[in-house]
Design an enzyme around this catalytic site. Structure first.
Site, PDB file in Angstrom:
ATOM      1  N   ASP A   1      -4.819   3.638  -1.909  1.00  0.00           N
ATOM      2  CA  ASP A   1      -5.959   3.904  -1.024  1.00  0.00           C
ATOM      3  C   ASP A   1      -6.471   5.321  -1.202  1.00  0.00           C
ATOM      4  OD1 ASP A   1      -6.242   1.455   0.541  1.00  0.00           O
ATOM      5  OD2 ASP A   1      -4.211   1.882   1.222  1.00  0.00           O
TER       6      ASP A   1
ATOM      7  N   HIS B   1      -1.016  -1.090  -4.376  1.00  0.00           N
ATOM      8  CA  HIS B   1      -2.347  -0.797  -3.825  1.00  0.00           C
ATOM      9  C   HIS B   1      -2.426   0.694  -3.516  1.00  0.00           C
ATOM     10  CE1 HIS B   1      -6.038  -1.993  -1.656  1.00  0.00           C
ATOM     11  NE2 HIS B   1      -5.691  -1.103  -0.742  1.00  0.00           N
TER      12      HIS B   1
ATOM     13  N   MET C   1     -12.177  -6.305   3.932  1.00  0.00           N
ATOM     14  CA  MET C   1     -11.467  -5.416   4.854  1.00  0.00           C
ATOM     15  C   MET C   1     -11.249  -6.160   6.171  1.00  0.00           C
ATOM     16  SD  MET C   1     -10.674  -2.581   3.378  1.00  0.00           S
ATOM     17  CE  MET C   1      -9.909  -1.923   4.850  1.00  0.00           C
TER      18      MET C   1
ATOM     19  N   ASP D   1      -7.137  -6.794   3.387  1.00  0.00           N
ATOM     20  CA  ASP D   1      -6.551  -5.454   3.520  1.00  0.00           C
ATOM     21  C   ASP D   1      -6.723  -4.937   4.940  1.00  0.00           C
ATOM     22  OD1 ASP D   1      -5.641  -2.884   3.137  1.00  0.00           O
ATOM     23  OD2 ASP D   1      -7.271  -2.273   1.800  1.00  0.00           O
ATOM     24  N   GLY D   2      -5.586  -4.717   5.608  1.00  0.00           N
ATOM     25  CA  GLY D   2      -5.587  -4.132   6.943  1.00  0.00           C
ATOM     26  C   GLY D   2      -4.978  -5.059   7.973  1.00  0.00           C
ATOM     27  N   GLY D   3      -3.876  -4.614   8.558  1.00  0.00           N
ATOM     28  CA  GLY D   3      -3.236  -5.404   9.613  1.00  0.00           C
ATOM     29  C   GLY D   3      -2.624  -6.709   9.128  1.00  0.00           C
TER      30      GLY D   3
ATOM     31  N   MET E   1      -9.070   8.055  -0.262  1.00  0.00           N
ATOM     32  CA  MET E   1      -9.982   8.379   0.850  1.00  0.00           C
ATOM     33  C   MET E   1     -10.501   9.797   0.672  1.00  0.00           C
ATOM     34  SD  MET E   1      -7.775   6.900   4.016  1.00  0.00           S
ATOM     35  CE  MET E   1      -6.888   5.340   3.927  1.00  0.00           C
TER      36      MET E   1
ATOM     37  N   GLY F   1       0.732  -2.502   4.063  1.00  0.00           N
ATOM     38  CA  GLY F   1       1.308  -1.167   4.210  1.00  0.00           C
ATOM     39  C   GLY F   1       2.477  -1.217   5.167  1.00  0.00           C
TER      40      GLY F   1
ATOM     41  N   MET G   1     -12.201   4.403  -1.229  1.00  0.00           N
ATOM     42  CA  MET G   1     -12.963   4.561   0.025  1.00  0.00           C
ATOM     43  C   MET G   1     -13.644   5.918  -0.057  1.00  0.00           C
ATOM     44  SD  MET G   1     -10.108   2.955   2.543  1.00  0.00           S
ATOM     45  CE  MET G   1      -8.830   3.140   1.320  1.00  0.00           C
TER      46      MET G   1
ATOM     47  N   GLY H   1      -9.676   3.406   6.764  1.00  0.00           N
ATOM     48  CA  GLY H   1      -9.388   4.795   7.125  1.00  0.00           C
ATOM     49  C   GLY H   1      -7.926   5.047   7.440  1.00  0.00           C
TER      50      GLY H   1
ATOM     51  N   SER I   1       0.841  -1.195   0.000  1.00  0.00           N
ATOM     52  CA  SER I   1       0.000   0.000   0.000  1.00  0.00           C
ATOM     53  C   SER I   1       0.875   1.244   0.000  1.00  0.00           C
ATOM     54  CB  SER I   1      -0.910   0.007   1.231  1.00  0.00           C
ATOM     55  OG  SER I   1      -1.540   1.263   1.313  1.00  0.00           O
TER      56      SER I   1
ATOM     57  N   HIS J   1      -8.157   1.268  -4.604  1.00  0.00           N
ATOM     58  CA  HIS J   1      -9.177   0.988  -3.586  1.00  0.00           C
ATOM     59  C   HIS J   1      -9.873   2.299  -3.243  1.00  0.00           C
ATOM     60  CE1 HIS J   1      -9.872  -0.350   0.910  1.00  0.00           C
ATOM     61  NE2 HIS J   1     -11.010  -0.175   0.248  1.00  0.00           N
TER      62      HIS J   1
ATOM     63  N   GLY K   1      -3.767   3.221   7.978  1.00  0.00           N
ATOM     64  CA  GLY K   1      -2.826   2.115   8.026  1.00  0.00           C
ATOM     65  C   GLY K   1      -2.455   1.853   9.479  1.00  0.00           C
ATOM     66  N   GLY K   2      -1.786   0.735   9.703  1.00  0.00           N
ATOM     67  CA  GLY K   2      -1.212   0.454  11.014  1.00  0.00           C
ATOM     68  C   GLY K   2      -2.186  -0.023  12.085  1.00  0.00           C
TER      69      GLY K   2
HETATM   70  C1  DX5 Z   1      -6.981   1.020   5.294  1.00  0.00           C
HETATM   71  C2  DX5 Z   1      -6.411   0.860   3.900  1.00  0.00           C
HETATM   72  C3  DX5 Z   1      -5.282  -0.084   3.858  1.00  0.00           C
HETATM   73  C4  DX5 Z   1      -4.040   0.342   4.611  1.00  0.00           C
HETATM   74  C5  DX5 Z   1      -3.307  -0.902   5.034  1.00  0.00           C
HETATM   75  O1  DX5 Z   1      -8.092   1.814   5.240  1.00  0.00           O
HETATM   76  O2  DX5 Z   1      -7.403   0.360   3.023  1.00  0.00           O
HETATM   77  O3  DX5 Z   1      -4.940  -0.449   2.518  1.00  0.00           O
HETATM   78  O4  DX5 Z   1      -3.199   1.160   3.842  1.00  0.00           O
HETATM   79  O5  DX5 Z   1      -2.300  -0.568   5.907  1.00  0.00           O
HETATM   80  P1  DX5 Z   1      -1.683  -1.632   6.947  1.00  0.00           P
HETATM   81  O6  DX5 Z   1      -1.151  -2.772   6.134  1.00  0.00           O
HETATM   82  O7  DX5 Z   1      -0.632  -0.849   7.647  1.00  0.00           O
HETATM   83  O8  DX5 Z   1      -2.805  -2.087   7.864  1.00  0.00           O
HETATM   84 ZN    ZN Z   2      -6.768  -0.437   0.967  1.00  0.00          ZN
END
Ligand code: DX5
Ligand code: ZN
Length: 220
Positions: free
Chosen positions: A41, A39, A143, A180-182, A43, A202, A74, A148, A14, A72, A150-151
């Site tokens: 993101d 990827h 998801m 996607d996420g964590g 937003m 990410g 959002m 919203g 990401s 992606h 990363g991390g």
């Molecule tokens: C969250 C995003 C993710 C994010 C992932 O809303 O859609 O793509 O960048 O980041 P990590 O891998 O750090 O959870």
């Molecule tokens: Zn994403």
């Protein structure tokens, strides 16, 4: 275009987590390290609280990309903006089912322009909403955090959803299941075991000093 060899788990770093002051170098570094897609993101400050970037940023990434762009969205009312992201160079466009009243129409529109279409589900959204659309999708994005930022920490209950989708009788064999996420080397194992075929990462890639090792560890 993306070559999806059977059984190969794809990794999509990401770019949100990259050092944007060296965007070109960060793109090249993950590609050299084995990234299969990038990827992106998007937003809008409405569907999710932060505002990240739009079409111009995607176009800049495209200039340096050798792998497909996995966009992606959002954003609310994604139908208003998909054309701009297609023009910017998106290879995959994924929108949230929670963000539009006409997901079927939008999938048809994206595909009619030669771009792969995906739908994303928030952790609180049932996979059953996807059933009428499943046969038309190139990608399903599960998801594994609330979108919203990363991390964040992986939400374990999403594993059941991955399992239900990957075993679904209506899922076409070519349809990719993205998480996607964590996602890190611990959480990726469970996701892969239950059917995930694209891992978005990410922090677990861009937050390390050795991208190649990080990507290799995610796949296993
Ligand atoms: C969250 C995003 C993710 C994010 C992932 O809303 O859609 O793509 O960048 O980041 P990590 O891998 O750090 O959870
Ligand atoms: Zn994403």
């Amino acid at each position: 275009m993306l070559t999806n060899q059977k059984n190969k788990v794809l990794v999509a770093p990401s770019v949100l987590a990259a050092d944007w002051s060296n965007l070109e170098g960060e793109i090249k570094a993950v590609q050299d390290a084995g990234a299969d897609l990038l990827h992106l993101d998007v937003m809008d400050g409405s569907f999710v609280p932060p505002i990240s970037f739009g079409q111009d940023f995607v176009r800049t990434v495209k200039e340096h990309a050798e792998v497909p762009l996995d966009v992606h969205l959002m954003i609310v009312n994604p139908e208003k903006h998909v054309q701009g992201f297609i023009d910017a160079g998106a290879d995959f466009i994924t929108f949230h089912i929670e963000a539009t009243a006409h997901p079927h129409r939008l999938v048809q529109e994206i595909k009619s322009k030669g771009v792969k279409a995906g739908i994303a589900l928030n952790p609180g959204t049932s996979y059953m909403l996807l059933e009428p659309l499943l046969q038309d999708l190139d990608l399903v994005l599960v998801m594994t955090v609330n979108p919203g930022w990363g991390g964040q920490n992986f939400i374990k209950s999403t594993i059941d959803k991955i399992k239900c989708i990957s075993n679904h009788r209506l899922l076409p064999s070519h349809t990719l299941i993205e998480v996607d996420g964590g996602i890190n080397q611990l959480t990726s194992k469970d996701c892969i075991a239950h059917g995930a075929t694209i891992l978005v990462a990410g922090t677990s890639v861009y937050g390390t000093s050795d991208y190649a090792t990080a990507i290799t560890k995610l796949r296993h």
